[in-house]
Enzyme design. Sequence first.
Site, PDB file in Angstrom:
ATOM      1  N   LYS A  48      43.517  36.069  37.203  1.00  0.00           N
ATOM      2  CA  LYS A  48      43.851  36.711  38.783  1.00  0.00           C
ATOM      3  C   LYS A  48      45.769  35.816  39.047  1.00  0.00           C
ATOM      4  O   LYS A  48      46.063  36.948  39.864  1.00  0.00           O
ATOM      5  CB  LYS A  48      42.967  37.020  40.341  1.00  0.00           C
ATOM      6  CG  LYS A  48      41.923  37.865  39.759  1.00  0.00           C
ATOM      7  CD  LYS A  48      40.725  37.695  40.231  1.00  0.00           C
ATOM      8  CE  LYS A  48      39.521  38.192  40.028  1.00  0.00           C
ATOM      9  NZ  LYS A  48      37.831  37.804  40.572  1.00  0.00           N
ATOM     10  N   GLN A  92      35.402  34.029  45.307  1.00  0.00           N
ATOM     11  CA  GLN A  92      34.918  34.382  43.136  1.00  0.00           C
ATOM     12  C   GLN A  92      33.276  34.090  43.492  1.00  0.00           C
ATOM     13  O   GLN A  92      33.014  33.493  44.236  1.00  0.00           O
ATOM     14  CB  GLN A  92      35.497  33.580  42.392  1.00  0.00           C
ATOM     15  CG  GLN A  92      35.612  34.417  41.216  1.00  0.00           C
ATOM     16  CD  GLN A  92      35.687  34.742  40.413  1.00  0.00           C
ATOM     17  OE1 GLN A  92      37.133  35.252  41.094  1.00  0.00           O
ATOM     18  NE2 GLN A  92      35.265  35.819  39.596  1.00  0.00           N
ATOM     19  N   ASP A 115      39.177  42.199  48.525  1.00  0.00           N
ATOM     20  CA  ASP A 115      38.113  42.418  47.574  1.00  0.00           C
ATOM     21  C   ASP A 115      36.851  44.090  47.850  1.00  0.00           C
ATOM     22  O   ASP A 115      36.123  44.406  47.468  1.00  0.00           O
ATOM     23  CB  ASP A 115      37.290  41.435  47.266  1.00  0.00           C
ATOM     24  CG  ASP A 115      36.664  41.194  46.151  1.00  0.00           C
ATOM     25  OD1 ASP A 115      37.006  41.450  44.327  1.00  0.00           O
ATOM     26  OD2 ASP A 115      35.665  39.894  45.069  1.00  0.00           O
TER      27      ASP A 115
END
Length: 282
Positions: A48, A92, A115
């Site tokens: 990422k 994460q 997200d």
Amino acid sequence: MIIDGKKVAIQLRNQIKTQLAQFSDIQITLATVLVGEDPASKLYVGMKHREAHAAGIHSKHVSLQKDIDQQSLEAEIEKLASDDNVNGILVQLPLPKHINKDRVLAKIPAEKDVDGLTEVNMGRLIQGQNQLVPCTPLGVMRLIEAYNIPTCGKTAVVVGRSSLVGLPQMLLLSARGADATVTLAHSRSENLVEICQRADILVSAVGSAGMITAAHVKPGAMVFDVGVTRTADGILGDVDFTSVEKIAGGVTPMPAGTGPMTVACLLENTVKAASLQGILPI
Ligand code: NAP
């Protein structure tokens, strides 16, 4: 047809890079938070950052001990939340078992939630006011657009009902504009083979290697493999690629299918977040 996620992800990243190059005086920053040392999670976070850098997005990483307590982790998120130099926050997943994930995610302001997992953004998705939506199902939608795959009036089946993938995938496919008729299947679904056989578009997000075989696939169907199983021989998807590619109209490979699109959509969401914050005039 191979639905080439790697190629489309590079195109999307390059579009973002070109878009951002017009605003070279504006710096936008994605922050990632990783708890513990899980090798797969470290690999994903590293990817990422590399992709963000390649697109012209700055990044910042917060690495925390696996035994961090709930309160300290929430305090770390609050710091990023109040930092005006941070435009997107990605925690994460998965988090260690002693951590309440929902309480951590609740600390991310909706406009920095790249997200798309906070209650506010999930609620907006249900109401059809998409702002920041989860990256993996968004990536599948971007592949559908890139390959001009018709969805209006088509039958779609999504296998897996998590809030990270399956549920938002169902919402995106059934939303106005996409207009598919969607069935959401899960571990309690009876007659999964028959359900899948009806699908013009089949998305599998389970994490059970090779569970979707040619028997599940209607001839000509478009098949998107999201599931990831790590084995000694490498990464395997939910889809038994060798048998399915013979019958499907198109199928994503694993790897190089939905994975790169997830990362590209994270970049797209970071730009969108900066725009929602009024940082980028687009
Ligand atoms: P998850 O939360 O574990 O959800 C898995 C889903 O699969 C659940 O809804 C479960 O049903 C369902 N399921 C389990 N066994 C099944 C079966 N035999 N038949 C039908 N459904 C079954 O996982 P997730 O976070 O959604 O992730 C799913 C997979 O995608 C994982 O392998 C993950 O690593 C992968 N992933 C890939 C990407 C990518 O970019 N490609 C991104 C994110 C995740 P119940 O709800 O009934 O338990």
